[in-house]
Design a protein around this motif. Structure first.
Motif, PDB file in Angstrom:
ATOM      1  N   ALA A  32       0.834  -1.200   0.000  1.00 45.77           N
ATOM      2  CA  ALA A  32       0.000   0.000   0.000  1.00 45.77           C
ATOM      3  C   ALA A  32       0.870   1.251   0.000  1.00 45.77           C
ATOM      4  O   ALA A  32       0.605   2.198  -0.744  1.00 45.77           O
ATOM      5  CB  ALA A  32      -0.929  -0.016   1.211  1.00 45.77           C
ATOM      6  N   VAL A  33       1.911   1.264   0.822  1.00 48.42           N
ATOM      7  CA  VAL A  33       2.812   2.419   0.871  1.00 48.42           C
ATOM      8  C   VAL A  33       3.487   2.626  -0.475  1.00 48.42           C
ATOM      9  O   VAL A  33       3.554   3.760  -0.977  1.00 48.42           O
ATOM     10  CB  VAL A  33       3.860   2.248   1.997  1.00 48.42           C
ATOM     11  N   ALA A  34       3.970   1.557  -1.071  1.00 49.35           N
ATOM     12  CA  ALA A  34       4.632   1.670  -2.373  1.00 49.35           C
ATOM     13  C   ALA A  34       3.675   2.215  -3.426  1.00 49.35           C
ATOM     14  O   ALA A  34       4.044   3.095  -4.221  1.00 49.35           O
ATOM     15  CB  ALA A  34       5.182   0.314  -2.805  1.00 49.35           C
ATOM     16  N   ALA A  35       2.447   1.753  -3.426  1.00 48.24           N
ATOM     17  CA  ALA A  35       1.462   2.217  -4.406  1.00 48.24           C
ATOM     18  C   ALA A  35       1.146   3.694  -4.206  1.00 48.24           C
ATOM     19  O   ALA A  35       1.092   4.468  -5.169  1.00 48.24           O
ATOM     20  CB  ALA A  35       0.191   1.378  -4.304  1.00 48.24           C
ATOM     21  N   LEU A  36       0.951   4.103  -2.962  1.00 52.13           N
ATOM     22  CA  LEU A  36       0.640   5.506  -2.692  1.00 52.13           C
ATOM     23  C   LEU A  36       1.804   6.421  -3.045  1.00 52.13           C
ATOM     24  O   LEU A  36       1.597   7.509  -3.589  1.00 52.13           O
ATOM     25  CB  LEU A  36       0.244   5.681  -1.224  1.00 52.13           C
ATOM     26  N   ARG A  37       3.028   5.981  -2.753  1.00 54.79           N
ATOM     27  CA  ARG A  37       4.190   6.800  -3.121  1.00 54.79           C
ATOM     28  C   ARG A  37       4.320   6.924  -4.631  1.00 54.79           C
ATOM     29  O   ARG A  37       4.629   8.001  -5.142  1.00 54.79           O
ATOM     30  CB  ARG A  37       5.461   6.207  -2.516  1.00 54.79           C
ATOM     31  N   LEU A  38       4.084   5.851  -5.346  1.00 52.47           N
ATOM     32  CA  LEU A  38       4.157   5.886  -6.801  1.00 52.47           C
ATOM     33  C   LEU A  38       3.104   6.848  -7.373  1.00 52.47           C
ATOM     34  O   LEU A  38       3.410   7.694  -8.221  1.00 52.47           O
ATOM     35  CB  LEU A  38       3.959   4.491  -7.383  1.00 52.47           C
ATOM     36  N   LEU A  39       1.878   6.737  -6.886  1.00 49.22           N
ATOM     37  CA  LEU A  39       0.811   7.609  -7.366  1.00 49.22           C
ATOM     38  C   LEU A  39       1.089   9.065  -7.013  1.00 49.22           C
ATOM     39  O   LEU A  39       0.858   9.972  -7.821  1.00 49.22           O
ATOM     40  CB  LEU A  39      -0.539   7.166  -6.794  1.00 49.22           C
ATOM     41  N   ALA A  40       1.581   9.312  -5.805  1.00 50.17           N
ATOM     42  CA  ALA A  40       1.902  10.682  -5.404  1.00 50.17           C
ATOM     43  C   ALA A  40       3.003  11.259  -6.282  1.00 50.17           C
ATOM     44  O   ALA A  40       2.922  12.415  -6.707  1.00 50.17           O
ATOM     45  CB  ALA A  40       2.314  10.720  -3.934  1.00 50.17           C
ATOM     46  N   ARG A  42       3.736  10.464  -9.355  1.00 46.36           N
ATOM     47  CA  ARG A  42       3.184  10.730 -10.686  1.00 46.36           C
ATOM     48  C   ARG A  42       2.327  11.991 -10.678  1.00 46.36           C
ATOM     49  O   ARG A  42       2.223  12.687 -11.685  1.00 46.36           O
ATOM     50  CB  ARG A  42       2.354   9.545 -11.170  1.00 46.36           C
ATOM     51  N   ALA A  43       1.707  12.288  -9.541  1.00 48.40           N
ATOM     52  CA  ALA A  43       0.861  13.479  -9.432  1.00 48.40           C
ATOM     53  C   ALA A  43       1.680  14.705  -9.021  1.00 48.40           C
ATOM     54  O   ALA A  43       1.126  15.800  -8.903  1.00 48.40           O
ATOM     55  CB  ALA A  43      -0.255  13.230  -8.432  1.00 48.40           C
ATOM     56  N   GLY A  44       2.987  14.530  -8.766  1.00 47.47           N
ATOM     57  CA  GLY A  44       3.832  15.642  -8.368  1.00 47.47           C
ATOM     58  C   GLY A  44       3.661  16.051  -6.926  1.00 47.47           C
ATOM     59  O   GLY A  44       3.999  17.173  -6.539  1.00 47.47           O
ATOM     60  N   ILE A  45       3.152  15.164  -6.108  1.00 53.60           N
ATOM     61  CA  ILE A  45       2.951  15.443  -4.689  1.00 53.60           C
ATOM     62  C   ILE A  45       4.179  14.945  -3.923  1.00 53.60           C
ATOM     63  O   ILE A  45       4.501  13.754  -3.984  1.00 53.60           O
ATOM     64  CB  ILE A  45       1.688  14.744  -4.157  1.00 53.60           C
ATOM     65  N   PRO A  46       4.863  15.827  -3.188  1.00 50.20           N
ATOM     66  CA  PRO A  46       6.052  15.381  -2.454  1.00 50.20           C
ATOM     67  C   PRO A  46       5.678  14.449  -1.295  1.00 50.20           C
ATOM     68  O   PRO A  46       4.641  14.602  -0.674  1.00 50.20           O
ATOM     69  CB  PRO A  46       6.665  16.667  -1.932  1.00 50.20           C
ATOM     70  N   THR A  47       6.515  13.469  -1.059  1.00 51.11           N
ATOM     71  CA  THR A  47       6.322  12.545   0.055  1.00 51.11           C
ATOM     72  C   THR A  47       7.601  12.465   0.853  1.00 51.11           C
ATOM     73  O   THR A  47       8.670  12.846   0.376  1.00 51.11           O
ATOM     74  CB  THR A  47       5.941  11.134  -0.430  1.00 51.11           C
TER      75      THR A  47
END
Length: 50
Positions: A32-40, A42-47
């Protein structure tokens, strides 16, 4: 896999089929963490990495 050892398998009186059913389609926390980081990303959202 990210869940505590015995999270499902140490529950008394559950068959293997019942254990798999209890897990269902859940994802382990790392997936879940990996998926959310990947999506973020791609959306240009810093994590922040934890």
């Amino acid at each position: 896999m990210g869940l505590p050892a015995g999270h499902v398998t140490d529950v008394p009186d559950l068959t293997r089929n019942q254990q798999l059913h209890a897990l269902g389609n859940g994802v382990v926390p790392q997936q879940a963490v990996a998926a959310l980081r990947l999506l973020a990303a791609r959306a240009g959202i810093p994590t922040t990495a934890a």
